[in-house]
Design an enzyme around this catalytic site. Structure first.
Site, short mmCIF file in Angstrom:
data_model
loop_
_atom_site.label_atom_id
_atom_site.label_comp_id
_atom_site.label_asym_id
_atom_site.label_seq_id
_atom_site.Cartn_x
_atom_site.Cartn_y
_atom_site.Cartn_z
N PHE A 135 0.85 -1.19 0.00
CA PHE A 135 0.00 0.00 0.00
C PHE A 135 0.89 1.24 0.00
CE2 PHE A 135 -4.55 0.88 0.63
CZ PHE A 135 -5.08 -0.35 0.30
N GLN A 256 -8.43 14.47 3.47
CA GLN A 256 -7.76 13.63 2.49
C GLN A 256 -8.60 13.43 1.22
OE1 GLN A 256 -6.85 9.12 2.99
NE2 GLN A 256 -4.91 10.19 3.00
N HIS A 258 -8.71 10.95 -1.83
CA HIS A 258 -8.20 9.68 -2.32
C HIS A 258 -7.92 9.82 -3.81
CE1 HIS A 258 -7.84 5.45 -3.29
NE2 HIS A 258 -7.87 5.15 -2.01
N LEU A 268 -15.02 4.90 -4.42
CA LEU A 268 -13.65 4.45 -4.16
C LEU A 268 -13.24 3.25 -5.03
CD1 LEU A 268 -11.15 4.58 -2.24
CD2 LEU A 268 -12.35 2.95 -0.79
N GLU A 271 -6.77 1.64 -3.22
CA GLU A 271 -5.33 1.80 -3.42
C GLU A 271 -4.66 0.43 -3.57
OE1 GLU A 271 -3.77 4.65 -0.69
OE2 GLU A 271 -1.83 3.69 -0.61
N ARG A 302 -1.11 9.21 -0.40
CA ARG A 302 -2.28 9.69 -1.14
C ARG A 302 -2.21 11.17 -1.47
NH1 ARG A 302 -6.80 6.18 2.20
NH2 ARG A 302 -6.32 4.24 1.12
N HIS A 368 -12.30 11.98 0.81
CA HIS A 368 -12.30 10.62 1.33
C HIS A 368 -12.27 10.54 2.85
CE1 HIS A 368 -11.62 6.35 1.18
NE2 HIS A 368 -10.44 6.42 1.76
N ARG A 410 -3.21 10.76 6.04
CA ARG A 410 -3.29 9.38 6.50
C ARG A 410 -2.76 8.43 5.43
NH1 ARG A 410 -6.68 5.33 5.61
NH2 ARG A 410 -8.43 6.48 4.72
#
Lengths: 596, 234
Positions: A135, A256, A258, A268, A271, A302, A368, A410
């Protein structure tokens, strides 16, 4: 269980609350996502626990999480909690509190093992251990090595698997659920939380919950943006509850985006797709991440990837000049995609008619996650002053809270971890608090009055403004003025527009005043909540004159540790936003330049 | 833009003796779903229209309803594929609360009855996971993905006839746990499953399979349970 007859009668006399609508439980948990259910489960071992949630538990947005939950299990290759800690600190652009991050990285293994023991159907590797994938921002050897296999997953339905398993465990533990009850007020007197007041959506009755401890696990708010991965329920209600109780919010300017939301829908696409080797291509068919993060490429954090996509789009290098680029999975092969990424291929098919094994998928950054929230300490105790002083009997965890492990940005898979881990810690704190002799409080007789007044105003409202139109305007405003890139002029204008919307909301009009399952009332209340905290996002972004993590100011493009290596605390007052600050806890990793 | 007529079931217990159909016209963009159309009606034509929804991409399971006679998720079904006139009704076999909102309590009660959680006699090592091979784990595919939307059970004639029937959703979840290599709870569950309101109520009508928005196969799960009981595995 109901409150003592005498108390209930007093409430009934003063507020008209029906006697049977006054409830008493040791613990009231507000919300029903992962953080809330972890707390409920943990505290149900010793206490009578009620979960009060505006939606049924399995509808919670935690269930939409796809890619994984981070833990340095080292099932696939060498990994260490210190590496995880470092990645999280750096990923958050050094704004995260390192005491909280150390706990996150250290207890992650225990949390994931416990989830497995509870029955979560994690995907497995050949050894029969929990499988792990790559990730963004999770690396080997304190960032010196490449991406590390750290994300534990259940295909690309990890949140779904966790949420249903925890709900099942709460059934086993006989947690009491009050589903489709919308909490509208915290009862706080003299630094102690005594319970909550809620609207039963089924019949519009007002209920009072008296409890020894209250926990908030109410989730995020990205529905204030036009393009968002979030569900309709993500309206930040818990943040409004805190503000209305006079509590501050922390670091609200950090929102955030995404990188890979389905174009125009915002839905979504995990990721994990890039973790499994997916590429990002611009309109020229080029892997543009080499211009922005030549080392980690698509697996940069991100904020970095979202900015890169936005820059490509703004420079006219989107797909056919549109506001999107391509997520390309074709080279991964159908077998791997079917095994590990089935849900996102289903989404691409159902919503865009695209077969992701044969065509690239158009994506754009999508609102997100909220790094900011209700300030809590590492024991999930809500802080009255945002700094040290805890409100007795009030806890918060998950996206509605700010502990702060994510700092300014994050990392993927750290949200499920934080929700489960700090949700459980909240439960452990509740258990200790109850064991320390916390008595059932006496309810003030005016406890329900603010809620009753708000409902009377709304149900009798004779204005001209429709909630849906105002909400659309707010979402457009936030997207235009306070999204991936920000500057003083845009933020200033955005703040003015938010304040105009706050005034226009006073003139709201409903089509019906019916009592039975009135979702028009629910939407109006949710929108009122959004207007409470959205001002803090924009004002906070304007106030913070630097770029750090997800806050990217084109007029202040650099991180400014001399002036801004500190958390924002913000209160909502009669005449705008009041700010204060607190230092970042730096234990181990001193701030350095952040490159990927 | 394309014009669609939605014929929507309406019922407000405060005003109506019984339900009725109301026609709404919407000007829809090409990618609109039934949920987009319902939102358009609620936000711009009639705010009193009530329905549940949340995630809008088929994972929360809130917005199951009967659309052109078949159960499914409003958020996933494209208007363009449904024709110019679309009939939208609440799930059948469950009490209507208001408009498209039904009382889901029977669905949830059946879940509680089948004990949907791992039942094990042994306690795992606290500092590691229990082992499960990829093949054992693969037996849970096609089961754990259930989003509890209620489409299956509310389309099941056996459930319409017997409201105490556990229903395909609860039986699928029962099999999800029993099929799990970590679970030892067959004996605890057999009483409620091997019952006239349990797995023998299934008459293989396959409505559940046909309408499941996640393409799951509850009938197969029920057959597996039946085979396990007959073969004396329980």
């Amino acid at each position: 269980m109901s409150v003592s007859e005498r108390e209930a009668e007093r409430l009934h006399e003063v507020s008209g609350i029906a006697l049977h609508n006054v409830h008493r439980h040791d613990v009231v948990v507000v919300g029903s996502g992962l953080a809330a259910l972890e707390c409920a489960l943990e505290s149900s071992r010793v206490a009578d626990v009620a979960v009060v949630s505006k939606i049924f538990p399995t509808r919670s947005h935690s269930g939409a999480a796809q890619g994984g939950i981070a833990a340095s299990l080292a099932n696939e290759e060498e990994d260490h909690q210190e590496w995880h800690m470092f990645d999280t600190v750096k990923g958050g652009d050094y704004l995260g509190d390192q005491d909280a991050i150390e706990i996150l990285a250290r207890e992650a293994r225990d949390v994931v093992y416990q989830l497995e023991h509870l029955g979560v159907p994690f995907s497995r590797n050949r050894q029969g251990r929990i499988a792990q994938r790559k990730f963004g921002g999770h690396t080997r050897d304190f960032g010196r090595g490449g991406p590390v296999l750290r994300a534990c997953y259940a295909a690309d339905r990890t949140g779904h698997a966790l949420l249903h398993t925890l709900w099942h465990q709460c059934i086993k533990s006989q947690v009491r659920f009050y589903a489709e009850y919308m909490v509208l007020s915290l009862i706080i007197r003299e630094g102690r939380c005594l319970g909550v007041v809620a609207l039963n959506i089924l019949d519009s009755t007002v209920h009072v919950f008296q409890s020894r401890a209250v926990m908030l696990g109410t989730g995020g708010y990205a529905r204030v943006y036009r393009i968002t991965s979030n569900s309709w329920a993500n309206t930040g209600d818990g943040l409004s509850l805190a503000l209305r109780a006079g509590l501050p919010l922390e670091d609200m300017e950090f929102v955030q985006f995404h990188p890979t939301g389905l174009f125009e829908h915002g839905i979504l696409l995990t990721e994990g797709a890039r973790g499994e080797g997916g590429h990002l291509l611009n309109g020229e068919g080029r892997r543009f991440m080499e211009d922005y993060a030549k080392d980690k490429m698509e697996l940069a954090p991100r904020d970095v990837v979202a900015r890169a996509i936005q820059k490509e789009i703004d420079a006219g290098r989107g797909i056919d000049g549109q506001a999107c680029v391509h997520l390309d999975l074709r080279h991964l092969g159908k077998a791997l995609i079917d095994e590990r990424l089935p849900q996102i291929t289903e989404i691409a098919q159902k919503f865009m008619g695209i077969d992701a094994t044969k065509q690239p998928v158009p994506i754009q950054p999508t609102a997100h996650y909220s790094m900011g929230g209700i300030p809590v300490n590492v024991n999930a105790e809500v802080l009255e002053d945002g700094k040290n002083k805890a409100v007795k009997g009030l806890y918060a965890a998950g996206e509605c809270s700010c502990v702060s492990v994510h700092g300014a940005n994050r990392l993927g898979t750290n949200s499920l971890l934080e929700a489960c881990l700090y949700g459980r810690r909240a439960g452990q704190s509740v258990v200790r608090y109850l064991a320390s002799g916390a008595e059932m409080p006496t309810l003030p007789i005016d406890a329900a009055n603010p809620v009753l007044e708000r409902l009377r105003w709304l149900q009798g409202s004779q204005g001209t403004e429709r909630v849906a139109s105002l909400r659309r305007e707010l979402q457009e405003t936030m997207h235009r003025h306070c999204a991936v890139f920000r500057d003083a002029q845009a933020l200033d204008e955005g703040l003015k527009q938010v304040r105009v919307l706050q005034r226009r909301y006073e003139q709201v009009k409903l089509d019906g005043a019916g009592k039975c399952f009135n979702t028009e009332v629910v939407e109006a209340l949710e929108f009122g909540h959004m207007l409470d905290f959205v001002e803090l996002i924009v004002a906070g972004a304007l106030n913070r004159t630097e770029s750090r993590g997800a806050q990217s100011r084109t007029d202040y493009p650099d991180r400014d540790d001399d002036n801004w290596l500190k958390h924002t605390l913000a209160w909502r007052g009669g005449d705008g936003v009041r700010f204060d600050y607190k230092p970042v806890v730096i234990e181990r990793f001193a701030p350095k330049a952040r490159e990927y | 833009m394309a014009r669609h007529v939605l014929r929507v079931f309406r019922y407000d217990p405060e005003k109506d003796q019984e339900g009725y159909e109301q026609r709404f016209e919407v000007e829809a963009e090409s990618h609109w779903t039934v949920l987009d159309a319902l939102h358009d009606i609620k936000w711009h034509q009639d705010g009193t229209l009530s329905f549940r929804r949340s995630c809008r991409h088929g994972i929360c399971g809130s917005c199951a309803m009967t659309i052109n006679g078949k159960n499914g998720l409003a958020c996933e079904l494209q208007l363009a594929a449904l024709g110019s006139e679309i009939v939208v009704e609440p799930l059948r076999g469950l009490p209507v609360i208001r408009d498209l909102v039904v009382d889901m309590q029977p669905i949830y009660d059946a879940m509680v009855a089948v004990k949907p959680y791992l039942i094990t006699g042994s306690s795992p090592m606290s500092d590691q996971e229990r082992l499960q091979s990829p093949e054992e784990r693969a037996r849970l595919d096609g089961l754990y993905e259930c989003i509890l939307c209620g489409s299956c059970t509310s389309s099941c004639p056996s459930f319409w006839a017997d409201k105490q029937y556990l229903g395909p959703h609860a039986l699928l979840w029962a099999w999800r746990y029993i099929a799990d290599s970590r679970d030892e709870g067959e004996a605890e569950r057999v009483g409620v499953l091997d019952d006239k309101h349990g797995l023998w109520r299934c008459h293989k009508i396959f409505n559940c399979v046909e309408c499941c928005p996640k393409d799951l196969n509850p009938t197969k799960a029920i057959s597996n349970l039946q085979r396990a009981v007959i073969s004396g595995r329980f």
